[in-house]
Design a protein around this motif. Sequence first.
Motif, PDB file in Angstrom:
ATOM      1  N   ALA A  30      -2.954 105.303  17.295  1.00  0.00           N
ATOM      2  CA  ALA A  30      -1.723 104.647  16.846  1.00  0.00           C
ATOM      3  C   ALA A  30      -1.996 103.342  16.107  1.00  0.00           C
ATOM      4  CB  ALA A  30      -0.807 104.389  18.034  1.00  0.00           C
ATOM      5  N   LEU A  31      -3.262 102.912  16.048  1.00  0.00           N
ATOM      6  CA  LEU A  31      -3.613 101.652  15.385  1.00  0.00           C
ATOM      7  C   LEU A  31      -3.612 101.749  13.859  1.00  0.00           C
ATOM      8  CD1 LEU A  31      -6.512 100.145  17.527  1.00  0.00           C
ATOM      9  CD2 LEU A  31      -4.253  99.187  17.166  1.00  0.00           C
ATOM     10  N   ASN A  32      -3.513 102.959  13.329  1.00  0.00           N
ATOM     11  CA  ASN A  32      -3.603 103.125  11.875  1.00  0.00           C
ATOM     12  C   ASN A  32      -2.664 102.223  11.081  1.00  0.00           C
ATOM     13  OD1 ASN A  32      -5.499 104.994  12.479  1.00  0.00           O
ATOM     14  ND2 ASN A  32      -4.526 106.701  11.450  1.00  0.00           N
ATOM     15  N   PRO A  33      -1.389 102.104  11.462  1.00  0.00           N
ATOM     16  CA  PRO A  33      -0.515 101.227  10.669  1.00  0.00           C
ATOM     17  C   PRO A  33      -0.939  99.779  10.702  1.00  0.00           C
ATOM     18  CG  PRO A  33       0.604 101.968  12.665  1.00  0.00           C
ATOM     19  CD  PRO A  33      -0.623 102.798  12.521  1.00  0.00           C
ATOM     20  N   PHE A  34      -1.540  99.328  11.822  1.00  0.00           N
ATOM     21  CA  PHE A  34      -2.009  97.955  11.874  1.00  0.00           C
ATOM     22  C   PHE A  34      -3.133  97.723  10.877  1.00  0.00           C
ATOM     23  CE2 PHE A  34      -0.216  95.571  15.452  1.00  0.00           C
ATOM     24  CZ  PHE A  34       0.613  96.540  16.007  1.00  0.00           C
ATOM     25  N   VAL A  35      -4.082  98.649  10.866  1.00  0.00           N
ATOM     26  CA  VAL A  35      -5.224  98.488   9.962  1.00  0.00           C
ATOM     27  C   VAL A  35      -4.791  98.613   8.509  1.00  0.00           C
ATOM     28  CG1 VAL A  35      -7.464  99.452   9.333  1.00  0.00           C
ATOM     29  CG2 VAL A  35      -6.790  99.333  11.735  1.00  0.00           C
ATOM     30  N   SER A  36      -3.881  99.532   8.242  1.00  0.00           N
ATOM     31  CA  SER A  36      -3.457  99.749   6.857  1.00  0.00           C
ATOM     32  C   SER A  36      -2.656  98.582   6.302  1.00  0.00           C
ATOM     33  CB  SER A  36      -2.623 101.032   6.760  1.00  0.00           C
ATOM     34  OG  SER A  36      -1.446 100.923   7.527  1.00  0.00           O
ATOM     35  N   THR A  37      -2.137  97.699   7.167  1.00  0.00           N
ATOM     36  CA  THR A  37      -1.367  96.552   6.661  1.00  0.00           C
ATOM     37  C   THR A  37      -2.234  95.528   5.955  1.00  0.00           C
ATOM     38  OG1 THR A  37      -1.575  95.422   8.801  1.00  0.00           O
ATOM     39  CG2 THR A  37       0.393  96.751   8.448  1.00  0.00           C
ATOM     40  N   ILE A  38      -3.550  95.569   6.173  1.00  0.00           N
ATOM     41  CA  ILE A  38      -4.414  94.572   5.530  1.00  0.00           C
ATOM     42  C   ILE A  38      -4.295  94.659   4.021  1.00  0.00           C
ATOM     43  CG2 ILE A  38      -6.810  93.835   5.238  1.00  0.00           C
ATOM     44  CD1 ILE A  38      -7.405  94.883   7.997  1.00  0.00           C
ATOM     45  N   GLY A  39      -4.150  95.874   3.495  1.00  0.00           N
ATOM     46  CA  GLY A  39      -4.117  96.050   2.044  1.00  0.00           C
ATOM     47  C   GLY A  39      -2.979  95.330   1.373  1.00  0.00           C
ATOM     48  N   TRP A  40      -1.803  95.304   2.021  1.00  0.00           N
ATOM     49  CA  TRP A  40      -0.656  94.663   1.383  1.00  0.00           C
ATOM     50  C   TRP A  40      -0.244  93.360   2.048  1.00  0.00           C
ATOM     51  CZ3 TRP A  40       2.967  94.099   5.109  1.00  0.00           C
ATOM     52  CH2 TRP A  40       3.017  95.048   6.138  1.00  0.00           C
ATOM     53  N   ALA A  41      -0.810  93.064   3.219  1.00  0.00           N
ATOM     54  CA  ALA A  41      -0.365  91.883   3.951  1.00  0.00           C
ATOM     55  C   ALA A  41      -0.689  90.594   3.211  1.00  0.00           C
ATOM     56  CB  ALA A  41      -0.992  91.863   5.339  1.00  0.00           C
ATOM     57  N   PHE A  42      -1.924  90.485   2.694  1.00  0.00           N
ATOM     58  CA  PHE A  42      -2.325  89.246   2.032  1.00  0.00           C
ATOM     59  C   PHE A  42      -1.439  88.928   0.831  1.00  0.00           C
ATOM     60  CE2 PHE A  42      -6.331  87.034   3.229  1.00  0.00           C
ATOM     61  CZ  PHE A  42      -6.413  87.560   4.503  1.00  0.00           C
ATOM     62  N   PRO A  43      -1.350  89.825  -0.158  1.00  0.00           N
ATOM     63  CA  PRO A  43      -0.490  89.482  -1.302  1.00  0.00           C
ATOM     64  C   PRO A  43       0.978  89.371  -0.941  1.00  0.00           C
ATOM     65  CG  PRO A  43      -1.273  91.752  -1.475  1.00  0.00           C
ATOM     66  CD  PRO A  43      -2.039  91.105  -0.369  1.00  0.00           C
ATOM     67  N   GLN A  44       1.443  90.172   0.039  1.00  0.00           N
ATOM     68  CA  GLN A  44       2.859  90.097   0.413  1.00  0.00           C
ATOM     69  C   GLN A  44       3.178  88.778   1.080  1.00  0.00           C
ATOM     70  OE1 GLN A  44       4.417  92.283   3.804  1.00  0.00           O
ATOM     71  NE2 GLN A  44       6.003  93.145   2.505  1.00  0.00           N
ATOM     72  N   ILE A  45       2.303  88.324   1.971  1.00  0.00           N
ATOM     73  CA  ILE A  45       2.550  87.063   2.655  1.00  0.00           C
ATOM     74  C   ILE A  45       2.496  85.899   1.676  1.00  0.00           C
ATOM     75  CG2 ILE A  45       1.614  85.444   4.348  1.00  0.00           C
ATOM     76  CD1 ILE A  45       0.724  87.888   5.986  1.00  0.00           C
ATOM     77  N   ILE A  46       1.515  85.949   0.747  1.00  0.00           N
ATOM     78  CA  ILE A  46       1.370  84.852  -0.210  1.00  0.00           C
ATOM     79  C   ILE A  46       2.540  84.803  -1.173  1.00  0.00           C
ATOM     80  CG2 ILE A  46      -0.033  83.984  -2.120  1.00  0.00           C
ATOM     81  CD1 ILE A  46      -2.491  84.972  -0.625  1.00  0.00           C
ATOM     82  N   SER A  47       2.917  85.972  -1.727  1.00  0.00           N
ATOM     83  CA  SER A  47       3.992  85.984  -2.716  1.00  0.00           C
ATOM     84  C   SER A  47       5.373  86.094  -2.085  1.00  0.00           C
ATOM     85  CB  SER A  47       3.794  87.163  -3.683  1.00  0.00           C
ATOM     86  OG  SER A  47       3.838  88.400  -2.989  1.00  0.00           O
TER      87      SER A  47
END
Length: 328
Positions: free
Chosen positions: A249-266
Amino acid sequence: MAAYILRRVLWSVPFLFVVSLIAFAIIQAPPGDYLTTYAARLEAAGQQVNYARLETLRERFALDDPFLIQYQKWITNIIFHGDFGISFEFQQPVSELIGDRMLLSIVLATSTLLFTWAVALPIGIYSAVRQYTVGDYFISILGFLGLATPNFLLALALMYYGVVYLGADVTGLYSPEYANAPWSWAKFVDLLKHLIIPVIIVGTASTASLIRIMRANLLDELFKPYVTTARAKGLSEFKVLMKYPVRLALNPFVSTIGWAFPQIISGSTIVAVVLSLPTSDPLMLDALLSQDMYLAGAFILMLSVLSIIGMLVSDILLALVDPRIRYR
């Protein structure tokens, strides 16, 4: 795995070129340029516009050159000289303007991501294991409130509470004595203290979303035959839970790395403006509004690089976390 990583890195190079070209085109898509915006601001303020000086500046910055020539000069200087150009608004090298701000944005994004994981993971597991209990309903209500509450509204509420009830200013990332001071251990500790409020505000919606995702994914795994088999072998409930269904069930947590950085910054621009954070968001907003193409282009290019790196890291971690995923 090594061949896959190398292949992804090599594919990132042409992808970056395409993204940089699109970014440069988007910046120049609005009618006019920085000088026309600057002249319009002067006229709106009732000041006289020196059109001869504007034409001189237009020739100096080659704003009348064709689009592809302007892009070729810009990307060539970045690749071979690390020169992102000169900011029209501030008359300073772009690299000097974005250096500290991008660093602070990355620190804020990393801290927010760690906060999101640390809170959402155990709460999501508890909510799934204790399905339809009072605790599950309470967490669900908090999650819906977190998703529905705008970040900037939460920022305003915390600012009001801090000033009125605590007598403390929660804006900024430094105390006044450290704002312009050189980096030191004391300044770093002061930064960590001031990061708490922005991290909570920016990470609220992401945490609420991941709690719901973790709960749903874990519920899908809890009632599968392999969990029943693990229990039949005599494994403890904690070991059954953590070794098998939680791992999958951890897959969604790991997959958030791809969009988390630019989403949080922008995506934290309004919060950064409300809290007066010296991150990249307010400066990027000003650059886009004033059509400062080299400054805005540098920010968009950096966000694209972070997205590519994040996607690569998330794909690698997915293969390590989930044994069903293999890259051949």
